[in-house]
Design a protein around this motif. Structure first.
Motif, PDB file in Angstrom:
ATOM      1  N   HIS A  69       5.940   3.667  -0.744  1.00 59.80           N
ATOM      2  CA  HIS A  69       7.024   2.965  -1.435  1.00 59.80           C
ATOM      3  C   HIS A  69       6.514   1.598  -1.878  1.00 59.80           C
ATOM      4  O   HIS A  69       5.907   0.860  -1.095  1.00 59.80           O
ATOM      5  CB  HIS A  69       8.226   2.808  -0.506  1.00 59.80           C
ATOM      6  CG  HIS A  69       9.490   2.458  -1.237  1.00 59.80           C
ATOM      7  ND1 HIS A  69       9.681   1.239  -1.852  1.00 59.80           N
ATOM      8  CD2 HIS A  69      10.624   3.172  -1.463  1.00 59.80           C
ATOM      9  CE1 HIS A  69      10.871   1.212  -2.421  1.00 59.80           C
ATOM     10  NE2 HIS A  69      11.457   2.381  -2.199  1.00 59.80           N
ATOM     11  N   PRO A  70       6.736   1.217  -3.137  1.00 62.34           N
ATOM     12  CA  PRO A  70       6.221  -0.074  -3.621  1.00 62.34           C
ATOM     13  C   PRO A  70       6.712  -1.277  -2.836  1.00 62.34           C
ATOM     14  O   PRO A  70       6.008  -2.285  -2.738  1.00 62.34           O
ATOM     15  CB  PRO A  70       6.691  -0.121  -5.083  1.00 62.34           C
ATOM     16  CG  PRO A  70       7.757   0.925  -5.202  1.00 62.34           C
ATOM     17  CD  PRO A  70       7.427   1.970  -4.202  1.00 62.34           C
ATOM     18  N   LEU A  71       7.901  -1.179  -2.247  1.00 62.70           N
ATOM     19  CA  LEU A  71       8.422  -2.301  -1.466  1.00 62.70           C
ATOM     20  C   LEU A  71       7.762  -2.411  -0.097  1.00 62.70           C
ATOM     21  O   LEU A  71       7.921  -3.418   0.596  1.00 62.70           O
ATOM     22  CB  LEU A  71       9.937  -2.167  -1.294  1.00 62.70           C
ATOM     23  CG  LEU A  71      10.771  -2.295  -2.568  1.00 62.70           C
ATOM     24  CD1 LEU A  71      12.249  -2.012  -2.264  1.00 62.70           C
ATOM     25  CD2 LEU A  71      10.605  -3.664  -3.202  1.00 62.70           C
ATOM     26  N   LEU A  72       7.030  -1.369   0.293  1.00 63.48           N
ATOM     27  CA  LEU A  72       6.405  -1.362   1.620  1.00 63.48           C
ATOM     28  C   LEU A  72       4.883  -1.486   1.537  1.00 63.48           C
ATOM     29  O   LEU A  72       4.171  -1.189   2.494  1.00 63.48           O
ATOM     30  CB  LEU A  72       6.779  -0.074   2.367  1.00 63.48           C
ATOM     31  CG  LEU A  72       8.273   0.198   2.528  1.00 63.48           C
ATOM     32  CD1 LEU A  72       8.492   1.475   3.333  1.00 63.48           C
ATOM     33  CD2 LEU A  72       8.975  -0.968   3.186  1.00 63.48           C
ATOM     34  N   LYS A  73       4.414  -1.952   0.411  1.00 63.76           N
ATOM     35  CA  LYS A  73       2.976  -2.062   0.190  1.00 63.76           C
ATOM     36  C   LYS A  73       2.293  -2.925   1.254  1.00 63.76           C
ATOM     37  O   LYS A  73       1.189  -2.628   1.704  1.00 63.76           O
ATOM     38  CB  LYS A  73       2.723  -2.635  -1.200  1.00 63.76           C
ATOM     39  CG  LYS A  73       1.270  -2.638  -1.631  1.00 63.76           C
ATOM     40  CD  LYS A  73       1.129  -3.126  -3.059  1.00 63.76           C
ATOM     41  CE  LYS A  73      -0.323  -3.113  -3.504  1.00 63.76           C
ATOM     42  NZ  LYS A  73      -0.471  -3.595  -4.913  1.00 63.76           N
ATOM     43  N   VAL A 229      12.619  13.002   1.599  1.00 65.42           N
ATOM     44  CA  VAL A 229      12.529  13.488   0.225  1.00 65.42           C
ATOM     45  C   VAL A 229      11.922  12.412  -0.673  1.00 65.42           C
ATOM     46  O   VAL A 229      11.238  12.708  -1.649  1.00 65.42           O
ATOM     47  CB  VAL A 229      13.921  13.916  -0.293  1.00 65.42           C
ATOM     48  CG1 VAL A 229      13.861  14.271  -1.772  1.00 65.42           C
ATOM     49  CG2 VAL A 229      14.429  15.111   0.510  1.00 65.42           C
ATOM     50  N   CYS A 230      12.158  11.151  -0.341  1.00 68.77           N
ATOM     51  CA  CYS A 230      11.503  10.033  -1.013  1.00 68.77           C
ATOM     52  C   CYS A 230      10.929   9.109   0.059  1.00 68.77           C
ATOM     53  O   CYS A 230      11.387   9.120   1.198  1.00 68.77           O
ATOM     54  CB  CYS A 230      12.471   9.278  -1.911  1.00 68.77           C
ATOM     55  SG  CYS A 230      13.856   8.494  -1.024  1.00 68.77           S
ATOM     56  N   PRO A 231       9.925   8.297  -0.260  1.00 61.74           N
ATOM     57  CA  PRO A 231       9.366   7.380   0.730  1.00 61.74           C
ATOM     58  C   PRO A 231      10.399   6.350   1.182  1.00 61.74           C
ATOM     59  O   PRO A 231      11.229   5.911   0.400  1.00 61.74           O
ATOM     60  CB  PRO A 231       8.222   6.707  -0.034  1.00 61.74           C
ATOM     61  CG  PRO A 231       7.886   7.635  -1.144  1.00 61.74           C
ATOM     62  CD  PRO A 231       9.184   8.271  -1.530  1.00 61.74           C
ATOM     63  N   GLY A 232      10.326   5.981   2.463  1.00 65.74           N
ATOM     64  CA  GLY A 232      11.249   4.972   2.986  1.00 65.74           C
ATOM     65  C   GLY A 232      11.275   4.927   4.496  1.00 65.74           C
ATOM     66  O   GLY A 232      10.963   3.907   5.105  1.00 65.74           O
ATOM     67  N   PHE A 233      11.636   6.055   5.129  1.00 62.98           N
ATOM     68  CA  PHE A 233      11.730   6.098   6.582  1.00 62.98           C
ATOM     69  C   PHE A 233      10.348   6.120   7.209  1.00 62.98           C
ATOM     70  O   PHE A 233       9.475   6.883   6.780  1.00 62.98           O
ATOM     71  CB  PHE A 233      12.512   7.342   7.020  1.00 62.98           C
ATOM     72  CG  PHE A 233      12.651   7.469   8.513  1.00 62.98           C
ATOM     73  CD1 PHE A 233      13.519   6.648   9.217  1.00 62.98           C
ATOM     74  CD2 PHE A 233      11.908   8.414   9.212  1.00 62.98           C
ATOM     75  CE1 PHE A 233      13.646   6.758  10.596  1.00 62.98           C
ATOM     76  CE2 PHE A 233      12.026   8.535  10.589  1.00 62.98           C
ATOM     77  CZ  PHE A 233      12.901   7.697  11.281  1.00 62.98           C
TER      78      PHE A 233
END
Length: 388
Positions: A69-73, A229-233
């Protein structure tokens, strides 16, 4: 191959006569699905085939899809919550704590985490879930029986409760779930995390009850998803994973099975940790959200969704709720965490009740039951013709 599979599933989903629109979507969706599959599926160090049909990949904890996820780079992995007490640090070999899940104690090795493998047909089925979210009120076919703490008693730093597990009957395109949640911000653009169980054939390709979580930073308009299903957790536990099927569910009239769930903000990192049974299984990083350093609302209850023009599915045990733990779906020992960082059971005057179709579902709250029950919610119903 992917084009062919998408086209075949278009036939299955859309009927015997494929439309030009479906063919166009097939061609456009091919590349997008391939890119999404690369994001969610990583090269495994070990693969586990469960007897319940899941393929679970053991992924390097530092290389899981969340970090795409771009916010978790630049996110720094947190392996356990800072607030966890020594008494809560149960052994990963404590199999009785995991007996309602489907992996029979087969777990990933140290330094790796279990991720349910996503197949291309899973992504194709899931497309139908993206256009209308079960978590947004006011969408036709979405019904709820829930209670929430009024925002005037916030801010909140966590929510918990023991949730009974059932397997309500649903048909294609329907969902029935039980969850607790935290959220912050205006309804139109709120940040939200939900945790519980659901029956959702479009997500899994079966009609079993599964452990699930979801998140969003804009009320599911453009962000968020179920599970991975999408990056995040960020997964940290070596055995319990999102999407895992329940191997034991409650029966109407008993016996009843429940499990502890909680969502708690870490005071140091501001990450939101998920607890399932006696284990913190992972977290949603603070960077994912636009405005959730705290929550202005928390709640508990059930929801259903059905395609327009069809009967609504059952919720919970499939029967209207009564003060009986063997016959009604429930949350017991519910509590919230406020600025004092202590947990409290809510009082009646603090709660807002949402039951949009009382002919289909109901809900009752009791705040003074015996010690092992205390604050409890009973909810559910048979569904049916709910006026959609």
């Amino acid at each position: 191959m992917i084009n062919t599979l998408i086209f075949v599933l278009c036939l299955v989903i859309g009927g015997a006569s494929p439309t030009v629109h479906c063919i166009q979507d097939t061609l456009k969706g091919d590349k997008k699905l391939e890119e999404q599959l690369k994001l969610v599926d990583k090269s495994p160090i070990k693969t586990i085939h469960t007897k319940y049909g899941d393929i679970v990949d053991c992924i390097d904890i530092n290389k899981q899809s969340a970090f795409d996820h771009p916010l978790l780079k630049d996110h720094e992995l947190q392996r356990e919550p800072s607030f966890q007490k020594p008494t809560e640090k149960s052994s990963t070999n404590n199999l009785p704590n995991r007996s309602i899940f489907g992996h029979d104690g087969n777990q990933c090795s140290k330094g790796t985490v279990p991720i349910r493998r996503t197949k291309i047909e899973d992504l194709i089925r899931q497309q139908s879930l993206l256009n209308s979210s079960i978590f947004v009120q006011g969408i036709p076919g979405v019904h709820l029986a829930e209670i929430a703490l009024s925002s005037k008693y916030g801010p909140f730093y966590g929510v918990k409760g023991r949730n009974s597990v059932y397997k309500p009957f649903v048909t294609k395109g329907q969902i029935s779930l039980s969850h607790l949640w935290v959220q912050n911000g205006p309804v139109e653009t709120n940040d939200k995390i939900s945790l519980g169980w659901h029956v959702c054939p479009e997500l899994y390709g079966d009609y079993e009850s599964h452990l699930y979580a979801s998140w969003t930073r804009d009320n599911y308009h453009k962000t968020g998803c179920y599970n991975l299903v999408c990056p995040g957790f960020v997964q940290t536990h070596d055995a319990i994973y999102l999407g895992e099927p329940f191997t034991i569910v409650s029966s109407y009239g008993g016996p009843t099975f429940d499990f502890l769930t909680s969502i708690t903000r870490d005071p140091l990192t501001k990450n939101w940790w998920l607890r399932v049974k006696n284990h913190y299984i992972g977290y949603y990083p603070a960077e994912l959200f636009s405005n959730m350093t705290t929550a202005n609302k928390v709640g508990w209850g059930g929801r259903t969704v059905t395609p327009h023009g069809t009967l609504s599915p059952p919720m919970g045990s499939g029967h209207f709720s009564v003060l009986d733990f063997n016959h009604a779906s429930y949350f017991r020992l519910i509590a919230y965490r406020n600025t004092s960082k202590k947990s409290y059971g809510p009082k009646h005057y603090q709660l807002e009740k949402y039951v949009d179709k009382p002919d289909c579902y109901n809900l009752f709250y009791y705040d003074n039951l015996r010690e092992n029950l205390q604050n409890s919610i009973f909810y559910g119903g048979p569904g049916g013709n709910c006026g959609d």
